[in-house]
Write a protein that holds these residues in place. Structure first.
Motif, short mmCIF file in Angstrom:
data_model
loop_
_atom_site.label_atom_id
_atom_site.label_comp_id
_atom_site.label_asym_id
_atom_site.label_seq_id
_atom_site.Cartn_x
_atom_site.Cartn_y
_atom_site.Cartn_z
N VAL A 5 -0.76 146.64 79.13
CA VAL A 5 -0.23 147.99 78.96
C VAL A 5 -0.30 148.33 77.48
CG1 VAL A 5 1.78 149.49 79.24
CG2 VAL A 5 1.32 147.69 80.92
N VAL A 6 -1.10 149.32 77.15
CA VAL A 6 -1.37 149.65 75.75
C VAL A 6 -0.99 151.10 75.47
CG1 VAL A 6 -3.18 149.81 74.00
CG2 VAL A 6 -3.25 147.98 75.68
N SER A 44 1.31 145.97 71.83
CA SER A 44 2.47 146.86 71.97
C SER A 44 3.26 147.03 70.68
CB SER A 44 3.40 146.33 73.08
OG SER A 44 2.70 146.20 74.30
N ASN A 45 2.73 146.55 69.57
CA ASN A 45 3.39 146.67 68.26
C ASN A 45 4.74 145.94 68.22
OD1 ASN A 45 1.39 148.62 67.16
ND2 ASN A 45 2.26 149.99 68.70
N GLU A 46 4.85 144.80 68.88
CA GLU A 46 6.13 144.10 68.96
C GLU A 46 6.16 142.81 68.13
OE1 GLU A 46 7.90 143.84 72.97
OE2 GLU A 46 6.19 145.03 73.66
N MET A 82 0.02 148.38 64.15
CA MET A 82 -0.44 147.00 64.28
C MET A 82 -1.19 146.78 65.59
SD MET A 82 0.36 145.26 61.57
CE MET A 82 -0.04 146.74 60.66
N GLY A 83 -0.79 147.49 66.64
CA GLY A 83 -1.44 147.33 67.93
C GLY A 83 -2.91 147.73 67.91
N ALA A 84 -3.23 148.74 67.10
CA ALA A 84 -4.62 149.18 66.99
C ALA A 84 -5.47 148.09 66.33
CB ALA A 84 -4.69 150.47 66.18
N PRO A 88 1.27 136.70 73.72
CA PRO A 88 1.11 137.19 72.34
C PRO A 88 0.14 138.35 72.22
CG PRO A 88 0.17 134.98 72.60
CD PRO A 88 0.94 135.28 73.83
N ALA A 89 -0.90 138.37 73.07
CA ALA A 89 -1.83 139.50 73.03
C ALA A 89 -1.11 140.79 73.42
CB ALA A 89 -3.00 139.24 73.96
N GLN A 90 -0.34 140.76 74.51
CA GLN A 90 0.39 141.95 74.95
C GLN A 90 1.42 142.39 73.92
OE1 GLN A 90 0.39 144.14 78.06
NE2 GLN A 90 1.28 145.10 76.24
#
Length: 438
Positions: free
Chosen positions: A225-226, A304-306, A363-365, A298-300
């Motif tokens: 989910v992005v 998700s900028n978490e 960061m997610g980008a 970790p990828a998700q």
């Protein structure tokens, strides 16, 4: 009187090939669905969450995070015992394993059913319990196994059987990850290295059928989910600048894991090393539950900028270490999701440093672009990596621009490093031969 025409005869093998293609898609779809549901069931039972709902609701990370420290350690100890003794039994009593690539190139494409099935199930069970290796090899093996035996019983030629074994692998990948186009491109780019029409049609057909069949149990859901990320010049420039860095990192990762896999035991020391390895993984998981599993967590979190820069760097070091140590201890599994996860974590570190000078990009980008570039080089499949990431995340198509920039730089540097390494190996071999002659 004219002799009867024999022109319709070629339609029979074509019909057989089409029939095997359809049933390969169905078989791989059912096999991939069953393996995915088994993975979820074991995860939920092991960590005690959402037992009544195998698909959806709580994620694996949420289940692990809610489990006690003692439970995490106990589950990983069980993982080590199952991996160690399980593969010891496979190596000692089973027929020799036949890899998918070997089946495609050998004179006998059939894979041993019992050994291959046991090998695949062990991968699914151990990944479900927390092994850091990927689960994508298991459904590919089952798909190839089904395709090979269907081709054998249908009386297909050797060339057609090899084709269907490759298509079975792509269909298995398509089923378990819901990536119909990615599964087909994987067959064309990685396994067969051909985009001829005679290959494209069965590859696409079997992968699409497998993905649709798997919807029956897994649903039509994307893997990640992005959030929406806007395309920016800042991100494109970063992708161009950092692409080569991902190529170097992927090359180092492949060399590291390759040596570890080559040195893995297959005898009596396998259970001891495996239990010790996964005990350490369990202890680390007490503080860092994000490390458990194939790397999806970790990828998700990265997409998700978490993740903070510090946590991303820490998780990257731990994931590389435990992936390598697990292979060295004798565990088996793929490196697709682990590689993608490493790329996302590395991208957060590099992107965080970049934003100190040029802020504005989430960061997610960075994580999405880095995951694609690392995956492309670590698996040596630039086109497949792009397609898989688009299907994994269903990201907007304009986001492909920075992905392409990063993949291009990553692949270019990675190929350069591979060429230099091969040159050094040839030079060293020549020196050894000359020394022996002297």
């Amino acid at each position: 009187m004219h002799a009867p025409s024999s022109r319709p005869a070629p339609a029979i093998p074509l019909f057989r090939l089409a029939t095997v293609t359809v049933f390969t898609g169905i078989g791989a779809g059912l096999g991939g669905m069953a393996l995915a549901l088994l993975l979820h069931l074991i995860q939920h039972l092991a960590y005690g969450y959402s037992v009544a709902h195998l698909v959806g609701h709580e994620s694996f990370y949420e289940g692990v995070a809610a489990a006690s420290a003692e439970r995490r350690i106990a589950v990983l100890l069980a993982c080590g015992a199952i991996a160690g003794f399980g593969w010891l039994v496979v190596y000692r009593y089973g027929r020799p394993l036949v890899s998918i690539k070997k089946a495609i190139t050998s004179g006998d494409p059939l894979m041993p059913p019992v050994t291959t099935t046991a090998h695949a199930l062990l991968q699914i069970v151990t990944v479900a319990l927390g092994s850091p290796l990927g689960r994508e090899v298991a459904p590919r093996e089952i798909g190839s196994l089904i395709a090979g035996w269907l081709s054998h019983y249908a009386g297909l030629s050797l060339e057609q059987t090899r084709l269907m074994v490759a298509c079975g692998a792509g269909a298995g990948l398509a089923a378990v990850y819901n990536v119909p186009l990615g599964g087909a491109i994987f067959v064309l780019e990685v396994l067969l290295r051909s985009f001829e029409l005679r290959v494209v049609i069965p590859a696409l057909a079997s992968s699409v059928i497998a993905a649709v069949v798997a919807w029956l149990g897994l649903g039509d859901e994307s893997q990640y989910v992005v959030p929406h990320f806007a395309l920016s010049a800042n991100l494109v420039i970063w992708s161009i600048a950092m692409g080569p860095v991902f190529g170097v990192a992927a090359f180092a990762f492949v060399q590291l894991t390759g040596r570890a896999r080559a040195a893995a035991p297959k005898g009596r020391t396998l259970p001891v090393l495996s239990i010790a390895n996964f005990l350490v993984v369990g202890l680390l998981a007490v503080l860092f539950p994000q490390i458990l599993g194939n790397g999806k967590t970790p990828a998700q979190l990265g997409f998700s900028n978490e993740l903070t820069i510090g946590l991303a760097a820490t998780l990257l070091l731990i994931k590389v270490a435990i992936t390598t140590s697990s292979l060295r201890a004798g565990a088996q599994g793929g490196l697709l999701t682990p590689g993608m996860s490493n790329g996302a974590l590395l991208a957060i570190v590099l992107g965080g440093a970049w934003t100190l000078m040029w802020p504005g990009t989430p960061m997610g980008a960075f994580a999405l672009v880095g995951a694609t570039a690392f995956l492309a080089s670590s698996m040596n499949m630039p086109i497949t990596a792009l397609v898989l990431m688009v299907e994994f995340t269903r990201i907007d198509h304009d986001f492909i621009v920075p992905m392409l920039c990063a993949v291009a730089g990553s692949i270019a540097v990675n190929r350069l490093l591979e060429t230099k390494m091969k040159t050094r190996v040839r030079a060293a071999s020549t020196v050894e031969v000359e020394a022996e002659r002297a």
